[in-house]
Enzyme design. Structure first.
Site, PDB file in Angstrom:
ATOM      1  N   GLU A  35       0.834  -1.211   0.000  1.00 43.39           N
ATOM      2  CA  GLU A  35       0.000   0.000   0.000  1.00 43.39           C
ATOM      3  C   GLU A  35       0.863   1.253   0.000  1.00 43.39           C
ATOM      4  O   GLU A  35       1.974   1.232   0.507  1.00 43.39           O
ATOM      5  CB  GLU A  35      -0.858   0.022   1.284  1.00 43.39           C
ATOM      6  CG  GLU A  35      -1.553  -1.295   1.545  1.00 43.39           C
ATOM      7  CD  GLU A  35      -2.253  -1.363   2.901  1.00 43.39           C
ATOM      8  OE1 GLU A  35      -2.274  -0.336   3.627  1.00 43.39           O
ATOM      9  OE2 GLU A  35      -2.779  -2.445   3.211  1.00 43.39           O
ATOM     10  N   LYS A  86       2.115   4.703   1.497  1.00 44.68           N
ATOM     11  CA  LYS A  86       2.103   5.257   2.857  1.00 44.68           C
ATOM     12  C   LYS A  86       1.746   6.734   2.741  1.00 44.68           C
ATOM     13  O   LYS A  86       2.557   7.564   2.342  1.00 44.68           O
ATOM     14  CB  LYS A  86       3.465   5.087   3.529  1.00 44.68           C
ATOM     15  CG  LYS A  86       3.453   5.549   4.978  1.00 44.68           C
ATOM     16  CD  LYS A  86       4.719   5.126   5.707  1.00 44.68           C
ATOM     17  CE  LYS A  86       4.639   5.402   7.195  1.00 44.68           C
ATOM     18  NZ  LYS A  86       4.468   6.820   7.531  1.00 44.68           N
ATOM     19  N   ASP A 139       0.919  10.511   3.554  1.00 44.96           N
ATOM     20  CA  ASP A 139       1.542  11.435   4.485  1.00 44.96           C
ATOM     21  C   ASP A 139       0.487  12.385   5.018  1.00 44.96           C
ATOM     22  O   ASP A 139       0.325  13.502   4.556  1.00 44.96           O
ATOM     23  CB  ASP A 139       2.650  12.205   3.759  1.00 44.96           C
ATOM     24  CG  ASP A 139       3.672  12.737   4.728  1.00 44.96           C
ATOM     25  OD1 ASP A 139       3.553  12.444   5.939  1.00 44.96           O
ATOM     26  OD2 ASP A 139       4.580  13.451   4.283  1.00 44.96           O
ATOM     27  N   TYR A 159      -8.443   7.999   3.426  1.00 43.80           N
ATOM     28  CA  TYR A 159      -8.296   6.635   2.902  1.00 43.80           C
ATOM     29  C   TYR A 159      -8.237   5.680   4.088  1.00 43.80           C
ATOM     30  O   TYR A 159      -7.491   5.922   5.047  1.00 43.80           O
ATOM     31  CB  TYR A 159      -6.989   6.484   2.120  1.00 43.80           C
ATOM     32  CG  TYR A 159      -7.093   6.815   0.650  1.00 43.80           C
ATOM     33  CD1 TYR A 159      -8.171   6.397  -0.119  1.00 43.80           C
ATOM     34  CD2 TYR A 159      -6.062   7.513   0.020  1.00 43.80           C
ATOM     35  CE1 TYR A 159      -8.243   6.687  -1.479  1.00 43.80           C
ATOM     36  CE2 TYR A 159      -6.123   7.808  -1.340  1.00 43.80           C
ATOM     37  CZ  TYR A 159      -7.219   7.400  -2.077  1.00 43.80           C
ATOM     38  OH  TYR A 159      -7.279   7.681  -3.410  1.00 43.80           O
ATOM     39  N   LYS A 208      10.450   3.539   3.403  1.00 41.44           N
ATOM     40  CA  LYS A 208      10.361   4.979   3.179  1.00 41.44           C
ATOM     41  C   LYS A 208      11.054   5.420   1.889  1.00 41.44           C
ATOM     42  O   LYS A 208      12.083   4.875   1.497  1.00 41.44           O
ATOM     43  CB  LYS A 208      11.012   5.721   4.359  1.00 41.44           C
ATOM     44  CG  LYS A 208      10.382   5.410   5.715  1.00 41.44           C
ATOM     45  CD  LYS A 208       8.995   6.014   5.873  1.00 41.44           C
ATOM     46  CE  LYS A 208       9.011   7.471   6.211  1.00 41.44           C
ATOM     47  NZ  LYS A 208       9.184   7.799   7.622  1.00 41.44           N
ATOM     48  N   CYS A 220      22.737  43.388 -15.389  1.00 40.44           N
ATOM     49  CA  CYS A 220      22.927  41.983 -15.745  1.00 40.44           C
ATOM     50  C   CYS A 220      24.365  41.540 -15.444  1.00 40.44           C
ATOM     51  O   CYS A 220      25.313  42.196 -15.893  1.00 40.44           O
ATOM     52  CB  CYS A 220      22.621  41.810 -17.226  1.00 40.44           C
ATOM     53  SG  CYS A 220      22.976  40.161 -17.845  1.00 40.44           S
ATOM     54  N   CYS A 243      26.177  40.856 -18.991  1.00 39.23           N
ATOM     55  CA  CYS A 243      26.517  41.860 -20.001  1.00 39.23           C
ATOM     56  C   CYS A 243      26.505  43.279 -19.466  1.00 39.23           C
ATOM     57  O   CYS A 243      26.848  44.204 -20.189  1.00 39.23           O
ATOM     58  CB  CYS A 243      25.574  41.746 -21.202  1.00 39.23           C
ATOM     59  SG  CYS A 243      23.909  42.321 -20.850  1.00 39.23           S
ATOM     60  N   CYS A 264      16.904  41.112 -18.269  1.00 39.42           N
ATOM     61  CA  CYS A 264      18.052  41.856 -18.759  1.00 39.42           C
ATOM     62  C   CYS A 264      17.627  42.514 -20.055  1.00 39.42           C
ATOM     63  O   CYS A 264      17.041  41.877 -20.922  1.00 39.42           O
ATOM     64  CB  CYS A 264      19.214  40.896 -19.002  1.00 39.42           C
ATOM     65  SG  CYS A 264      20.480  41.615 -20.053  1.00 39.42           S
ATOM     66  N   CYS A 305      23.698  40.570 -24.834  1.00 41.77           N
ATOM     67  CA  CYS A 305      23.894  39.744 -23.652  1.00 41.77           C
ATOM     68  C   CYS A 305      24.269  38.325 -24.063  1.00 41.77           C
ATOM     69  O   CYS A 305      23.551  37.696 -24.831  1.00 41.77           O
ATOM     70  CB  CYS A 305      22.600  39.729 -22.833  1.00 41.77           C
ATOM     71  SG  CYS A 305      22.744  38.741 -21.344  1.00 41.77           S
TER      72      CYS A 305
HETATM   73  S1  IVH Z   1      -0.989   0.735   8.923  1.00 44.24           S
HETATM   74  C1  IVH Z   1      -1.107  -1.621  12.450  1.00 44.24           C
HETATM   75  N1  IVH Z   1      -1.095   1.612   6.482  1.00 44.24           N
HETATM   76  O1  IVH Z   1       1.896   5.615   8.939  1.00 44.24           O
HETATM   77  C2  IVH Z   1      -0.531  -0.729  11.460  1.00 44.24           C
HETATM   78  N2  IVH Z   1      -0.347   3.096   8.171  1.00 44.24           N
HETATM   79  O2  IVH Z   1       4.278   5.228  10.540  1.00 44.24           O
HETATM   80  C3  IVH Z   1      -1.001   0.659  11.581  1.00 44.24           C
HETATM   81  N3  IVH Z   1       0.162   5.356   7.350  1.00 44.24           N
HETATM   82  O3  IVH Z   1       0.360   5.992  12.050  1.00 44.24           O
HETATM   83  C4  IVH Z   1      -0.685   1.529  10.433  1.00 44.24           C
HETATM   84  N4  IVH Z   1      -0.366   4.990   5.264  1.00 44.24           N
HETATM   85  O4  IVH Z   1      -0.522   7.382  10.063  1.00 44.24           O
HETATM   86  C5  IVH Z   1      -0.785   1.907   7.749  1.00 44.24           C
HETATM   87  N5  IVH Z   1      -1.305   2.257   4.258  1.00 44.24           N
HETATM   88  C6  IVH Z   1      -0.994   2.554   5.538  1.00 44.24           C
HETATM   89  C7  IVH Z   1      -0.547   3.829   5.919  1.00 44.24           C
HETATM   90  C8  IVH Z   1      -0.223   4.060   7.256  1.00 44.24           C
HETATM   91  C9  IVH Z   1       0.059   5.884   6.126  1.00 44.24           C
HETATM   92  C10 IVH Z   1       0.654   6.093   8.544  1.00 44.24           C
HETATM   93  C11 IVH Z   1      -0.236   6.032   9.739  1.00 44.24           C
HETATM   94  C12 IVH Z   1       0.617   5.425  10.811  1.00 44.24           C
HETATM   95  C13 IVH Z   1       1.990   5.740  10.330  1.00 44.24           C
HETATM   96  C14 IVH Z   1       2.998   4.799  10.885  1.00 44.24           C
END
Ligand code: IVH
Length: 695
Positions: free
Chosen positions: A115, A117, A119, A224, A314, A414, A417, A432, A438
């Site tokens: 999945e 991650k 932010d 999400y 990451k 400039c 030139c 310029c 130039c």
């Molecule tokens: S699972 C039991 N899935 O990342 C596992 N976390 O560094 C619980 N996050 O606090 C988290 N996308 O805020 C999970 N697809 C994803 C995620 C995700 C972002 C965040 C979440 C969590 C943090 C952990």
């Protein structure tokens, strides 16, 4: 008269249809109801609810707009703790993770849910019997804050679940701010002088922390789902099935989730999502690998606050902190002056950077970047690193506590030139003015000079001009007229060698000679030109072919044009104050005057004659403004006819205006003319005058 149960039924039906439409729009991204119909239904529901407060429901679609401020957020204990994830920063760490899982599960090829991650901010949503009861932040994992009122305003969070919902269901996921919403918010904040958000993550966090949920409602947030908390439902066998079930219940689940096996499978997913990262509509900071089988997850268990069956892989951080060593400018091919900072080397976005762009003078003013400042730089994908913000608390101060360095201002000349750098009021870009002289702009200026509609040197295209400049055959435009056949052959040989191709001169000496002779002949032929072509070829900003032609006619010769001041230039038909200033500045620049003198010395020739002005027409010396709609002809046509009779046609009314022709629905210009006591004509008067003076 509808019975109250009928009314309750209508209310429920409207809520159901509005929830459906909202789910299609915000979760499935597949709207089927036009906005106006949605709005009409929502208003109908609002008025029914207002008339029948007994049917009020905090989860009604009418309540997405937020509520009056609450005093503070209540604490919420999480029945199932909200965990975080361990991180992996390298392929080796991912391999270690997979090896550990292989070993402990005894499964040779365990399946992973993979999945993005997101932010944003982790949130837990609690539903009882299919309705939303409470939503909270992660807090310390054991206790969070009740931000239900704010969460209700997020359209992709369902307030009523679809299908068969369990009695108790807690859904965890991420609240995030899509990039467009973030950009739009900051653009508005800059206009209104409010504090911009540092990044979408802070934007999401700050929005959820609003005590007034009507403010959160105006923030572009989305959600999400990616995990479960407490539930009394029997669970599917795998995490991917959990996600599919959450989708059925009406939650948004990232379309990027997938399944993979083996280290290669996980790393392939990492690369695929990494490549798409910059194009996603929201920020992600990595990917998450989760062991898919729930029974295997249970067997692996947890350490401290993180599951042992999942890991976050990451991406390189896109932002980093460093210090500014100096600020410099770069002049582009169009003369645009772009400020840069040189910084202490910093690792960001996967590479080490030492330079970042400041874009333009507005950006410098907004950021107030100074030498010595600590700054946050951002590098996303292949884009040029940029300074996002100054950490003002760390600005170096002198003994008196004042900033050690003054605010930065763009240079007035400039660096390439020495010509003046100018910035028009309405423009963000400073330029310029040394177009012709130039070095940074030389190629562009020469390409324009030689082009077909300008001096028209047949066969001398961009590629050869670039080579002529690169190999030092040509510095200014006049140098073109000194080139001989041997120069071209030489240049071509060097260009071919540099490009690694077999020199055609070696392959076919005769052909190359013929080619060079043709070019020399084309240059020779271009020596005789016209004043209007020359004026266009000089590349004065905003002097296109038509203005060049007007100038050539109006002045008849170059010298009086070069000598004209801005007031005189403004008298030229179609030349307003901006263009007049540009022409004035161009000819005032000594470098440009030298370049023109060099052209003349090189034998460039254009016939000159007497000025052609309609100075003796019946409207000579009069400035006319046309406003409103005409029925017999367009305003442009009328303007041309008036100019032919000696008038200068202007765009706005001032004390200098002699006459205003006001057509249909004339507005403020007519009012102004009347205020200033300027003579005004209607269309009939104009037509009568034109008829009287028809030649
Ligand atoms: S699972 C039991 N899935 O990342 C596992 N976390 O560094 C619980 N996050 O606090 C988290 N996308 O805020 C999970 N697809 C994803 C995620 C995700 C972002 C965040 C979440 C969590 C943090 C952990």
């Amino acid at each position: 008269m509808a019975s109250t149960s009928d009314i309750h039924a209508s209310i429920n039906e409207l809520r159901r249809r509005l929830n459906d439409a909202s789910h299609r729009y915000h979760v499935l991204d597949d709207p089927d109801l036009p906005d106006i119909e949605y709005d009409a239904m929502l208003r109908e529901l609002e008025s029914l609810e207002a008339a029948h407060p007994e049917y009020a429901d905090p989860n009604s679609p009418t309540r997405r707009i937020g509520d009056a401020p609450s005093g503070r957020f209540e604490q919420v204990a999480h029945a199932v703790p909200m965990l975080s994830l361990s991180n992996a920063f390298s392929d080796e760490e991912v391999a270690d993770f997979v090896a550990r899982i292989d070993k402990e599960t005894g499964d040779a090829a365990p399946v992973f849910s993979v999945e993005p991650k997101l932010d944003g901010l982790a949130i837990s949503l609690r539903y009882e019997n299919g309705t939303f009861v409470r939503g909270s932040t992660r807090g310390d994992g054991a206790t969070g804050e009740d931000v239900s009122a704010n969460l209700r305003t997020i359209r992709s969070i369902p307030l009523t679940l679809r299908g068969d919902a369990p009695n108790v269901l807690e859904v965890r996921g991420e609240v995030y701010m899509p990039r467009v919403g973030f950009e739009a918010y900051n653009a508005r904040a800059r206009d209104t002088g409010e504090k911009p958000m540092a990044n979408p993550r802070n934007g999401a966090a700050g929005s959820l922390r609003q005590l007034d949920s009507r403010i959160s409602a105006r923030r572009p947030l989305a959600f999400y789902a990616y995990a479960l908390g407490e539930t009394d439902s029997t669970l599917p066998a795998t995490h991917s099935q959990v996600l599919a079930w959450l989708r059925e219940l009406g939650f948004a689940v990232s379309p990027l989730v997938d399944v993979a096996t083996g280290v290669e499978g996980l790393l392939a997913y990492y690369s695929r999502i990494g490549a798409a990262r910059d194009d996603l509509p929201y920020d992600i900071d990595g990917v998450v690998y989760k062991l898919d089988r729930i029974d295997q997850q249970r067997a692996m268990g947890f350490v401290s606050r993180a599951p042992r069956w999942a890991i976050a892989h990451k991406f390189p951080a896109q932002e980093a902190t460093t210090t500014v060593e100096s600020i410099e400018v770069n002049v582009g091919r169009t003369g645009a002056v772009t400020p840069w900072v040189l910084m202490a080397p910093v690792h960001v976005g996967g590479v080490t950077v030492t330079r970042a762009t400041l874009h333009n003078a507005d950006q410098i003013a907004r950021l107030d970047v100074r030498v010595g400042d600590s700054v946050i730089v951002r590098r996303a994908g292949d884009v040029i690193p940029e300074v996002v913000r100054v950490i003002e608390e760390r600005r170096p101060l002198d003994a008196a506590g004042q900033p050690l360095h003054p605010p930065y201002t763009l240079p007035s000349h400039c660096p390439d030139c020495g010509s003046a750098v100018e910035r028009e009021e309405a423009e963000v870009v400073a330029r310029c003015t040394g177009g012709l002289v130039c070095p940074a702009q030389r190629k562009q200026a020469l390409i324009h000079f030689a082009s077909r509609r300008a001096i028209d040197i047949d066969g001398l295209g961009e590629r050869f001009i670039e080579a002529l400049v690169d190999f030092g055959y040509v510095h200014g435009i006049a140098d073109l007229y000194r080139l001989g056949v041997d120069d071209f052959i030489d240049m071509k040989r060097r260009a071919d060698e540099a490009a690694g191709t077999v020199p055609e001169t070696v392959k076919a000496g005769k052909i190359a000679t013929k080619w060079a002779e043709n070019l020399v002949a084309a240059i020779e032929a271009s020596r005789t030109t016209t004043l209007e072509r020359l004026l266009f070829a000089l590349g004065i900003r905003d002097v296109g072919e038509s203005t060049a032609k007007t100038l050539a006619r109006y002045f008849g010769a170059l010298a009086p044009l070069m000598a004209a001041d801005e007031e005189q230039l403004k008298q030229v038909p179609d030349v307003g104050p901006i263009v007049a200033a540009r022409i004035g500045h161009f000819f005032a620049e000594p470098h440009n005057r030298e370049a023109i003198a060099a052209l003349q010395a090189a034998g460039m020739y254009w016939p000159e004659g007497a000025p052609q002005r309609s100075a003796d027409g019946p409207l000579a010396g009069k400035t006319v403004v046309l406003t409103g709609g005409l029925s017999a002809m367009s305003r442009d046509e009328a303007g041309a006819k008036l100019e032919a009779l000696g008038a200068k046609v202007a765009g706005s009314v001032s004390k200098k205006t002699s006459l205003v022709v006001a057509g249909e629905a004339a507005g403020s210009k007519l009012v102004k003319a009347q205020e200033l006591g300027i003579e005004t004509w209607d269309e009939a008067a104009l037509l009568a005058f034109l008829a009287d003076h028809a030649s």
